[in-house]
Write a protein that holds these residues in place. Structure first.
Motif, PDB file in Angstrom:
ATOM      1  N   ASP A 104     -20.540  -8.692 -35.381  1.00 54.34           N
ATOM      2  CA  ASP A 104     -19.218  -8.094 -35.564  1.00 54.34           C
ATOM      3  C   ASP A 104     -18.276  -9.132 -36.169  1.00 54.34           C
ATOM      4  OD1 ASP A 104     -16.662  -7.034 -35.325  1.00 54.34           O
ATOM      5  OD2 ASP A 104     -17.147  -5.938 -33.497  1.00 54.34           O
ATOM      6  N   ARG A 106     -15.249  -9.370 -36.351  1.00 58.83           N
ATOM      7  CA  ARG A 106     -14.001  -9.641 -35.656  1.00 58.83           C
ATOM      8  C   ARG A 106     -14.183 -10.314 -34.306  1.00 58.83           C
ATOM      9  NH1 ARG A 106     -10.119  -7.273 -38.670  1.00 58.83           N
ATOM     10  NH2 ARG A 106     -11.167  -5.955 -40.169  1.00 58.83           N
ATOM     11  N   MET A 107     -15.405 -10.723 -34.016  1.00 57.57           N
ATOM     12  CA  MET A 107     -15.618 -11.401 -32.750  1.00 57.57           C
ATOM     13  C   MET A 107     -16.063 -12.835 -33.004  1.00 57.57           C
ATOM     14  SD  MET A 107     -17.454  -8.261 -30.778  1.00 57.57           S
ATOM     15  CE  MET A 107     -17.913  -9.062 -29.274  1.00 57.57           C
ATOM     16  N   GLN A 111     -17.907 -14.751 -28.085  1.00 52.53           N
ATOM     17  CA  GLN A 111     -17.780 -13.351 -27.655  1.00 52.53           C
ATOM     18  C   GLN A 111     -19.046 -12.562 -27.964  1.00 52.53           C
ATOM     19  OE1 GLN A 111     -14.251 -12.453 -29.937  1.00 52.53           O
ATOM     20  NE2 GLN A 111     -12.985 -12.317 -28.098  1.00 52.53           N
ATOM     21  N   GLU A 115     -21.579 -10.905 -25.115  1.00 53.68           N
ATOM     22  CA  GLU A 115     -21.506  -9.452 -24.977  1.00 53.68           C
ATOM     23  C   GLU A 115     -22.605  -8.863 -24.079  1.00 53.68           C
ATOM     24  OE1 GLU A 115     -21.706  -6.765 -28.479  1.00 53.68           O
ATOM     25  OE2 GLU A 115     -19.975  -5.905 -27.454  1.00 53.68           O
ATOM     26  N   PRO A 116     -23.866  -9.261 -24.254  1.00 55.35           N
ATOM     27  CA  PRO A 116     -24.893  -8.704 -23.370  1.00 55.35           C
ATOM     28  C   PRO A 116     -24.619  -9.027 -21.895  1.00 55.35           C
ATOM     29  CG  PRO A 116     -25.909  -9.839 -25.216  1.00 55.35           C
ATOM     30  CD  PRO A 116     -24.452 -10.124 -25.286  1.00 55.35           C
ATOM     31  N   ARG A 118     -21.669  -9.460 -20.495  1.00 57.51           N
ATOM     32  CA  ARG A 118     -20.576  -8.581 -20.065  1.00 57.51           C
ATOM     33  C   ARG A 118     -21.079  -7.172 -19.832  1.00 57.51           C
ATOM     34  NH1 ARG A 118     -15.065  -9.432 -23.305  1.00 57.51           N
ATOM     35  NH2 ARG A 118     -14.886  -7.325 -22.490  1.00 57.51           N
ATOM     36  N   ASP A 147     -16.178 -20.995 -31.230  1.00 55.44           N
ATOM     37  CA  ASP A 147     -14.918 -20.334 -31.553  1.00 55.44           C
ATOM     38  C   ASP A 147     -14.848 -19.888 -33.004  1.00 55.44           C
ATOM     39  OD1 ASP A 147     -13.975 -20.691 -28.958  1.00 55.44           O
ATOM     40  OD2 ASP A 147     -13.433 -22.762 -29.417  1.00 55.44           O
ATOM     41  N   ARG A 165     -27.764 -14.116 -29.074  1.00 54.09           N
ATOM     42  CA  ARG A 165     -27.343 -12.878 -28.429  1.00 54.09           C
ATOM     43  C   ARG A 165     -28.544 -12.140 -27.828  1.00 54.09           C
ATOM     44  NH1 ARG A 165     -24.734  -8.699 -32.312  1.00 54.09           N
ATOM     45  NH2 ARG A 165     -26.730  -9.022 -33.320  1.00 54.09           N
TER      46      ARG A 165
ATOM     47  N   ARG C  20      -9.684 -22.541 -40.708  1.00 54.08           N
ATOM     48  CA  ARG C  20      -9.297 -21.193 -41.077  1.00 54.08           C
ATOM     49  C   ARG C  20      -7.879 -21.249 -41.598  1.00 54.08           C
ATOM     50  NH1 ARG C  20     -10.129 -18.857 -35.739  1.00 54.08           N
ATOM     51  NH2 ARG C  20     -11.750 -20.396 -35.534  1.00 54.08           N
ATOM     52  N   PHE C 188     -24.506  -4.592 -36.218  1.00 52.25           N
ATOM     53  CA  PHE C 188     -23.884  -5.139 -35.008  1.00 52.25           C
ATOM     54  C   PHE C 188     -23.578  -4.052 -33.983  1.00 52.25           C
ATOM     55  CE2 PHE C 188     -20.113  -4.646 -37.784  1.00 52.25           C
ATOM     56  CZ  PHE C 188     -19.223  -3.999 -36.945  1.00 52.25           C
ATOM     57  N   THR C 195     -28.362  -3.676 -26.717  1.00 53.29           N
ATOM     58  CA  THR C 195     -28.061  -4.587 -25.622  1.00 53.29           C
ATOM     59  C   THR C 195     -27.671  -3.847 -24.350  1.00 53.29           C
ATOM     60  OG1 THR C 195     -27.407  -6.279 -27.163  1.00 53.29           O
ATOM     61  CG2 THR C 195     -26.505  -6.471 -24.974  1.00 53.29           C
ATOM     62  N   VAL C 197     -24.648  -2.069 -24.157  1.00 55.69           N
ATOM     63  CA  VAL C 197     -23.194  -1.977 -24.051  1.00 55.69           C
ATOM     64  C   VAL C 197     -22.815  -0.502 -23.949  1.00 55.69           C
ATOM     65  CG1 VAL C 197     -21.020  -2.508 -25.204  1.00 55.69           C
ATOM     66  CG2 VAL C 197     -22.954  -4.061 -25.419  1.00 55.69           C
ATOM     67  N   ARG C 205     -14.306  -1.951 -28.732  1.00 54.77           N
ATOM     68  CA  ARG C 205     -14.439  -3.351 -29.173  1.00 54.77           C
ATOM     69  C   ARG C 205     -15.025  -3.491 -30.564  1.00 54.77           C
ATOM     70  NH1 ARG C 205     -15.169  -7.861 -25.208  1.00 54.77           N
ATOM     71  NH2 ARG C 205     -16.952  -8.436 -26.453  1.00 54.77           N
ATOM     72  N   HIS C 206     -15.908  -2.565 -30.928  1.00 51.15           N
ATOM     73  CA  HIS C 206     -16.574  -2.738 -32.218  1.00 51.15           C
ATOM     74  C   HIS C 206     -16.041  -1.787 -33.278  1.00 51.15           C
ATOM     75  CE1 HIS C 206     -19.399  -5.653 -30.773  1.00 51.15           C
ATOM     76  NE2 HIS C 206     -19.804  -4.860 -29.806  1.00 51.15           N
ATOM     77  N   PRO C 209     -11.461  -1.937 -33.821  1.00 51.48           N
ATOM     78  CA  PRO C 209     -10.897  -3.073 -34.553  1.00 51.48           C
ATOM     79  C   PRO C 209     -11.379  -3.154 -35.997  1.00 51.48           C
ATOM     80  CG  PRO C 209     -11.817  -3.784 -32.452  1.00 51.48           C
ATOM     81  CD  PRO C 209     -12.237  -2.365 -32.653  1.00 51.48           C
ATOM     82  N   ASN C 210     -12.606  -2.744 -36.228  1.00 50.59           N
ATOM     83  CA  ASN C 210     -13.133  -2.834 -37.580  1.00 50.59           C
ATOM     84  C   ASN C 210     -12.665  -1.695 -38.475  1.00 50.59           C
ATOM     85  OD1 ASN C 210     -14.941  -5.220 -37.946  1.00 50.59           O
ATOM     86  ND2 ASN C 210     -15.752  -4.416 -36.023  1.00 50.59           N
ATOM     87  N   PRO C 292     -12.333  -9.125 -43.436  1.00 49.24           N
ATOM     88  CA  PRO C 292     -12.896 -10.395 -42.949  1.00 49.24           C
ATOM     89  C   PRO C 292     -13.616 -11.167 -44.056  1.00 49.24           C
ATOM     90  CG  PRO C 292     -13.581  -8.553 -41.578  1.00 49.24           C
ATOM     91  CD  PRO C 292     -12.905  -7.974 -42.775  1.00 49.24           C
ATOM     92  N   ARG C 295     -11.456 -13.653 -45.604  1.00 46.43           N
ATOM     93  CA  ARG C 295     -10.825 -14.634 -44.745  1.00 46.43           C
ATOM     94  C   ARG C 295     -11.198 -16.036 -45.182  1.00 46.43           C
ATOM     95  NH1 ARG C 295     -11.666 -13.130 -38.847  1.00 46.43           N
ATOM     96  NH2 ARG C 295     -10.001 -11.633 -39.120  1.00 46.43           N
TER      97      ARG C 295
END
Lengths: 332, 331, 295
Positions: A104, A106-107, A111, A115-116, A118, A147, A165, C20, C188, C195, C197, C205-206, C209-210, C292, C295
């Protein structure tokens, strides 16, 4: 014999064909049975459209198979409702081909790797942070990446994050779908070495899906070769690479160019003509018959069953090989 | 053999959001008549940009300098009109992705016919016959029927064959193949390699082969130029390069490759890893670009840029401390 | 064949980009986006500070000063047919104009995003229902909705906001749905499913935001579209009711005087044009910023 971590039996997966194909069904996987033993890497080799990725997706239940059964550590997960499946998911993980779309954007790395943990809520926040750090280190990344965002990493580094992951929950089974195909040679070597090391230290079993024979030979204990939704040959690495019996496997082995001009230019090439037929309308009989130099009438009429070539589990689906073997037995 | 194409000190600067990228740095190259030269390297090494620069197919803001001499004429200086006459007629190019290189709304026959009309003035029946002849040349069965097919009706392998057929339409002297089999399966790849090998023998053209696949190089090439970070680091006859590479990068690539017969289980077999990352092609210092990743680098590697120098007959390397010569490894 | 790992092949790998860049620095590199942002900020400030900026009341008529040309003493942009200061009316008109544009878009987004996500992620029956509803809404001209609402509840600001919001629903739902569908196929998201989730977490979360950047771009097109729509409704007398000024009803009342005193139509026209342009430029800049890969 050690216990099978994964047992797939007579797996069948059909998709609805695109509208212009007249609402017919694509038979992506027609009849696949395989086993992955404890601590083993099984290579699933095939060309585009052979159905190898579909098998992987069925095993992790991203797809629900049309027919057949999938057992993970003895439990049938073929049609298990997702609430029941969720705890099991921590034991089956997957690594994807594309290091760019599998994370992802944005992570941050920490994070992503957390994730797994969490999702399964098995660890406290502090434990999780420590575990994430250790896992990231284990896949050969420095703490600095924690980070970072994926787009700040190279392809090889991203693939390592993907591995972290998948391995943070210490799964029993790892499905690796072409994890090195998108990587350059020099980076690929690092990931392959890492996979070998991790598999030895962590002892997980692995279904390694690839189109690259040399990668399969380097990594896998056993190899299954797929063609048009079926496994045509399966055996140990030595059996498949040293004593392949199926005409398709032989052709594949002959077709992959060797990175050595002397060998490459001197070897015999017996490459199958044509291209795989459509999975919407597979040929009757043996699926290879329209392209096979050995095909006779029986091959066009009757699908070959599995033929045991060796005691160790070298199995081939080919009438002609079977005939040869029968002949050999009769002679001796 | 006479020299057909000669590239001297080619330098290409591209511009993106962040500024200048020196995509190709002082690359010299020569292709003789009837010769297959492979330009090898990993992604981002500048091999494709080099090929595009030869025919001035880069975006208009790209800065290209150096000389590209083809049959006595400098392609970089030629008026665009004259260059267009050369493109497709004397020099033809086949790209990696045959789907995007073919126009989806015209049949294969239309597209080959277009080339024939443009460069050879063939029309109607004549053009159709020539087109179907070309398809037979690349071993496409029932060519008349295939001429009426649209690109999407063909498989990837068939499309790539059609592309090659189109490239051959005007009997080019030089065929540039840019990753011609990368998008294809091994069986299809082997078929295409077979066709190229055969065509080369029958038509005697020169080929510039751009690829990352050392297996394809081993199969087709007479001579190999290895690129790293925009520069050519090694150049040798193909057997020599595989048997006795002198540049540590080339040597590393060959040892990083999982090959038939290499097995992780055997005697702790490991693939060689080249540590670190490919440098970003901006503000490259005046040093060997590979030095930070090189096991043989010494102090002087980081303060001078090694030029390409002959190390043996028909073998040149850009390295201050090349790999030792392997005794008896020469064919 | 034994091959040792090269010395120095330690697992720690250098990072491609050490730092960044700040959002603002990246944003600043795109002059059109900066101009767009400046335009939007100016319009918002004008709307907020209207009482301080305007020298005259927008509603009080000065019958001695009817239809003064621009640059006449005391009235830089002239006066309208009732002798009201054109500049002051423009300044106050920005309030209702912005309110309608922003609120209508916000309303559409708040309703559309959950529907779009659910229909794109789960597909199946949910998707069927959502798509049929959007088809129905699309089949109604938004003018009809607005007229209907006005007829039932009387013309008011709230009603045009609702009408314009509903009019934007199908577009926003489709964008959210298309994004959700595309994201669902991304590895992802597949990885998150594998996983274990939970769906709820995946959506928040996925997926969400995207989707922000395409939705933002959609909003940047929606706001000016709503502004234009409200201008049209006001022009037809269904929107903001006189004497409260809006750029739309200013245009409407100007049409009678278009031939002799064109400025009273030109100025609100320019205001609408510049405002919509600013939002569009800003939207383009934001899209780049949130992407992204840039970025």
């Amino acid at each position: 014999m050690t216990a099978a971590v994964l047992e797939v039996e007579n797996l069948r997966m059909e998709f609805r064909a695109p509208r212009n194909a007249g609402g017919r069904r694509v038979q992506a996987v027609r009849d696949v049975s395989l086993e992955v033993q404890e601590g083993e890497i099984l290579g699933l080799v095939g060309e585009t459209g052979s159905g190898k990725t579909t098998v992987g997706k069925c095993v992790v239940r991203l797809l629900r198979p049309t027919a057949g059964s999938i057992r993970f550590m003895g439990e049938d997960i073929t049609a298990m409702p997702s609430s029941q499946l969720r705890p099991l998911r921590s034991r089956i993980q997957m690594v994807f081909q594309d290091p760019y779309s599998s994370l992802d954007p944005r992570m941050t790395v920490s994070q992503i790797v957390a994730e797994p943990l969490r999702a399964h809520g098995t660890h406290s926040r502090r434990e999780a942070a420590g575990l994430v750090r250790r896992t990231v280190e284990r896949v050969g990344l420095s703490q600095q990446v924690l980070d970072r965002y994926p787009n700040e990493l190279s392809g090889g580094q991203r693939q390592r994050v993907g591995l972290a992951r998948a391995l943070v929950l210490e799964p029993r089974l790892l499905i690796a779908d072409e994890p090195v195909s998108a990587l350059d040679v020099s980076v690929r070597a690092g990931i392959l070495n890492l996979l070998v090391d991790l598999q030895r230290t962590m002892g997980f079993s692995c279904l390694f899906i690839t189109h690259d024979l040399s990668v399969a030979e380097f990594l896998c204990d056993r190899v299954a070769v797929m063609y048009l939704g079926e496994i045509v040959e399966v055996g140990t690495r030595d059996e498949v690479f040293g004593a392949a019996r199926h005409p398709y496997t032989r052709s594949l082995l002959g077709a992959a160019p060797l990175a050595d001009p002397v060998e490459q230019r001197s070897r015999q090439r017996a490459i199958l003509p044509g291209e795989p037929p459509s999975a919407i309308d597979p040929p009757p009989g043996c699926s290879l018959n329209p392209r096979c130099p050995l095909a006779d009438r029986r091959c066009t009429e009757e699908a070959p069953g599995p033929t045991q070539v060796s005691e160790g589990g070298h199995v081939v689906r080919c009438h002609r090989v079977q005939e040869q073997l029968d002949l050999e037995v009769a002679r001796s | 053999m006479a020299e057909l194409l000669s590239v001297q000190d080619l330098q290409v600067r591209l511009f993106d959001r962040l500024g200048v990228v020196v995509a190709v740095r002082d690359v010299s190259l020569s292709v003789e008549e009837g010769e297959v030269v492979a330009l090898v390297g990993e992604s981002g090494c500048g091999k494709s940009v080099t090929a595009l620069a030869l025919l001035r197919l880069l975006p208009p803001d790209a800065q290209i300098s150096g000389r590209v001499t083809f049959q006595g004429r400098d392609l970089l200086q030629l008026p665009l009109k004259e260059l267009r006459a050369i493109r497709g007629r004397d020099i033809a190019m086949v790209f990696q992705e045959p789907m995007t290189s073919l126009n989806p709304s015209f049949t294969i026959g239309n597209q080959i016919g277009e080339v024939l009309r443009l460069h050879k003035g063939l029309r109607g029946q004549q053009a159709r016959e020539r087109a179907s002849e070309l398809l037979s040349l690349v071993r496409i069965g029932s060519p008349e029927q295939r001429l009426r097919a649209y690109p999407h009706q063909l498989s990837g392998g068939m499309r790539q064959r059609a592309m090659i057929a189109m490239a051959l339409a005007c009997d080019p002297k030089l065929l540039i193949l840019d990753e011609p089999t990368t998008a294809l399966d091994v069986t299809t790849q082997a078929q295409i390699l077979d066709i190229v090998r055969d065509l080369r023998q029958r038509l005697g053209m020169s080929i510039l082969l751009i690829t990352h696949d050392l297996g394809v190089v081993a199969d087709l090439a007479d001579r190999v130029a290895v690129m790293y970070a925009g520069s050519k680091v090694e150049d040798a006859e193909v057997h020599r390069l595989f048997a006795a590479p002198r540049h540590p990068y080339t040597a590393g690539l060959l040892r990083a490759l999982p090959r038939r017969g290499r097995r992780a289980g055997d005697a702790q077999e490991r693939l060689l890893e080249i540590p670190g990352l490919v440098p970003v092609l901006r503000d490259l210092p005046d040093a060997c670009a590979f030095a930070p990743r090189c096991p043989r680098s010494q102090d002087d590697c980081s303060n001078q840029h090694p030029g390409l120098a002959p190390c043996e007959a028909d073998h040149r390397v850009a390295c201050l401390h090349p790999e030792p010569i392997v005794a008896g490894a020469h064919p | 064949m034994t091959i040792a790992t090269l010395p120095g092949a330690e697992p720690t790998i250098a990072l491609t980009q050490p730092s960044r860049q700040g959002w603002w620095r990246r944003f600043r590199r795109r002059p059109p986006a900066v101009i767009g942002l400046a335009g939007v900020v100016i319009v918002v400030l004008v709307a907020l500070l209207a009482p301080l900026l305007a020298h005259y009341s927008p509603t009080v008529s000065q019958f001695g000063q009817v239809l003064r040309a621009p640059l006449s003493p005391g009235h830089i942009l002239g006066t309208d047919e009732l002798g009201r200061d054109e500049l002051s009316r423009l300044i106050y008109g920005s309030q209702s104009t912005l309110e309608v544009g922003v609120l209508a878009t916000l309303l559409a987004m708040v309703v559309a995003i959950p529907i779009g996500i659910a229909s794109g992620y789960y597909r199946g029956p949910i998707d069927m229902v959502a798509m049929r509803i959007t088809d129905v809404v699309l089949a109604f001209p938004f003018l009809l909705i607005a007229v209907g609402l006005a007829a039932i509840f009387g013309p008011s600001l709230q009603n045009i906001i609702v009408a314009l919001g509903v009019a934007q629903l199908p577009g926003s739902i489709r964008i959210a749905r298309a994004e959700a569908m595309a994201l669902r196929e991304q590895d992802f998201v597949q990885a998150a499913i594998v996983t274990g989730v939970r769906d709820r977490v995946i959506l928040f979360r996925h997926l969400f935001p995207n989707m922000l950047s395409p939705l933002l771009v959609q909003a940047s097109v929606s706001i000016p579209a709503a502004i234009l729509g409200s201008a049209l409704l006001s022009y037809l007398g269904l929107g903001v009711q006189p004497p409260t000024p809006s750029w739309g009803n200013m245009l409407a009342s100007a049409q009678t005087y278009l031939y002799n005193d064109p400025w009273i139509a030109i100025f609100p026209g320019i205001a609408i044009f510049l405002t919509t342009l600013s939002f569009n430029l800003l939207g383009d800049g934001l899209r780049d910023l949130f992407d992204p890969s840039m970025r």
